[in-house]
Design an enzyme around this catalytic site. Sequence first.
Site, PDB file in Angstrom:
ATOM      1  N   ASP A 225     -10.328  -8.045  -4.055  1.00  0.00           N
ATOM      2  CA  ASP A 225     -10.341  -9.323  -3.321  1.00  0.00           C
ATOM      3  C   ASP A 225     -10.102 -10.486  -4.286  1.00  0.00           C
ATOM      4  OD1 ASP A 225     -12.815  -8.680  -4.444  1.00  0.00           O
ATOM      5  OD2 ASP A 225     -14.005  -9.512  -2.818  1.00  0.00           O
ATOM      6  N   ASP A 253       3.283  -6.583  -2.264  1.00  0.00           N
ATOM      7  CA  ASP A 253       3.939  -7.482  -1.303  1.00  0.00           C
ATOM      8  C   ASP A 253       3.561  -8.938  -1.587  1.00  0.00           C
ATOM      9  OD1 ASP A 253       4.920  -5.249   0.051  1.00  0.00           O
ATOM     10  OD2 ASP A 253       4.493  -6.082   2.032  1.00  0.00           O
TER      11      ASP A 253
HETATM   12  C1  IPM Z   1       5.851   0.588   0.542  1.00  0.00           C
HETATM   13  C2  IPM Z   1       5.802   0.698   2.039  1.00  0.00           C
HETATM   14  C3  IPM Z   1       5.315   2.099   2.435  1.00  0.00           C
HETATM   15  C4  IPM Z   1       3.949   2.315   1.840  1.00  0.00           C
HETATM   16  C5  IPM Z   1       5.307   2.356   3.950  1.00  0.00           C
HETATM   17  C6  IPM Z   1       6.665   2.149   4.556  1.00  0.00           C
HETATM   18  C7  IPM Z   1       4.781   3.716   4.273  1.00  0.00           C
HETATM   19  O1  IPM Z   1       4.992  -0.294   2.565  1.00  0.00           O
HETATM   20  O2  IPM Z   1       6.555   1.401  -0.101  1.00  0.00           O
HETATM   21  O3  IPM Z   1       5.209  -0.300  -0.007  1.00  0.00           O
HETATM   22  O4  IPM Z   1       2.946   1.889   2.412  1.00  0.00           O
HETATM   23  O5  IPM Z   1       3.866   2.938   0.775  1.00  0.00           O
HETATM   24 MG    MG Z   2       4.315  -1.689   1.152  1.00  0.00          MG
END
Ligand code: IPM
Ligand code: MG
Length: 361
Positions: A225, A253
Amino acid sequence: MKTYQIAVLAGDGIGPEIIAATLPILRAAAHKFGFRLVFEEALVGGAAIDAAGKALPEETLTVCRNSQAILFGAVGGPQWEALPPEKQPERAALLPLRRTFGLYANLRPITCYPELLSASPLKAEIARGVDLLVVRELTGGLYFGQPKGTVMTDRGERAIDTLVYETAEIERVARVAFEAARARKQFVTLVDKANVLESSLLWRKTVRRIASEYADVQLGFLYVDNAAMQLIRQPRQFDVLLCENLFGDILSDEAAAICGSLGMLPSASLGKARFGLYEPAGGSAPDIAGKGIANPSAQILCAALLLRYSLGEEKAALAIESAFRAALSDGFRTPDIASDGGKTVGTEAFAQAILDRLENP
Ligand code: IPM
Ligand code: MG
């Protein structure tokens, strides 16, 4: 002439268009540096479900087994969301590929390019100079832990995912992180939730022990977190972020968005040997598929990682990366990174700008 076989798994959504933009660049790099690439295309994901009835057909696995590396596009989309969860493209193709080939270390290099500071949701002075590497454990944790599934009880449904790690799984990916840090800024941060999770305690203990083999690399710890917060507050403090599977998925991300767009984030999934799977982290983006506007950067940067890690063709990798940088600094932008009013172009023209700069640096 040195010849390498590459499995090309374009998949769904924007996968086929960003793969199509990337192959000419790989070909040009091979030509320039004197080796040959043989591309073997195979079905995967929703495309494979529609054509062959399953997301990861046996022929596709065979093509992968006969290759030095896999160049992967993306899988998934709304068409296949009604299928039972274990038949959906992500769970039936991508996860088994990672697992079958033992690709336990996922490297996600995140760089804020000076040309794209205005595309960052953060203030330029915070995003400037960010250069970090997420090393994500990829074949364990909640994604694969058993038991997993949904059962009916007298109180209603009960859904189970299991977060489990063993020492050896942590050791091998920790070594990848420390080796990577050695070639960077010599700083590894382990991201965990050791105040709550038993598995995090094992991560801390194991990573501490591995760290003692790397006296030149510093080790820090952060709860996940706090790490999510530090990433937007002061992202420059990080060099290598070592994460278990789910934490790495989430934080990568976030880190990619800080640098302007998820469409810029390549990833290399590696195992014990040189074989690897190279996949943009951004996914299939069905909302923009087929419009010719997808950012091919992540896929093109994946091609460079493939050349570097699986083929050992470092010069060709560097040439692609520097052609990419040159296209950025000459003002080429796909719509997702166009906030500074550069030359906004589509997928093909952006890739062409890189190809031109690779052929005539
Ligand atoms: C990633 C994607 C994948 C994951 C999904 C599509 C299953 O989000 O490669 O980051 O969670 O690993
Ligand atoms: Mg991902």
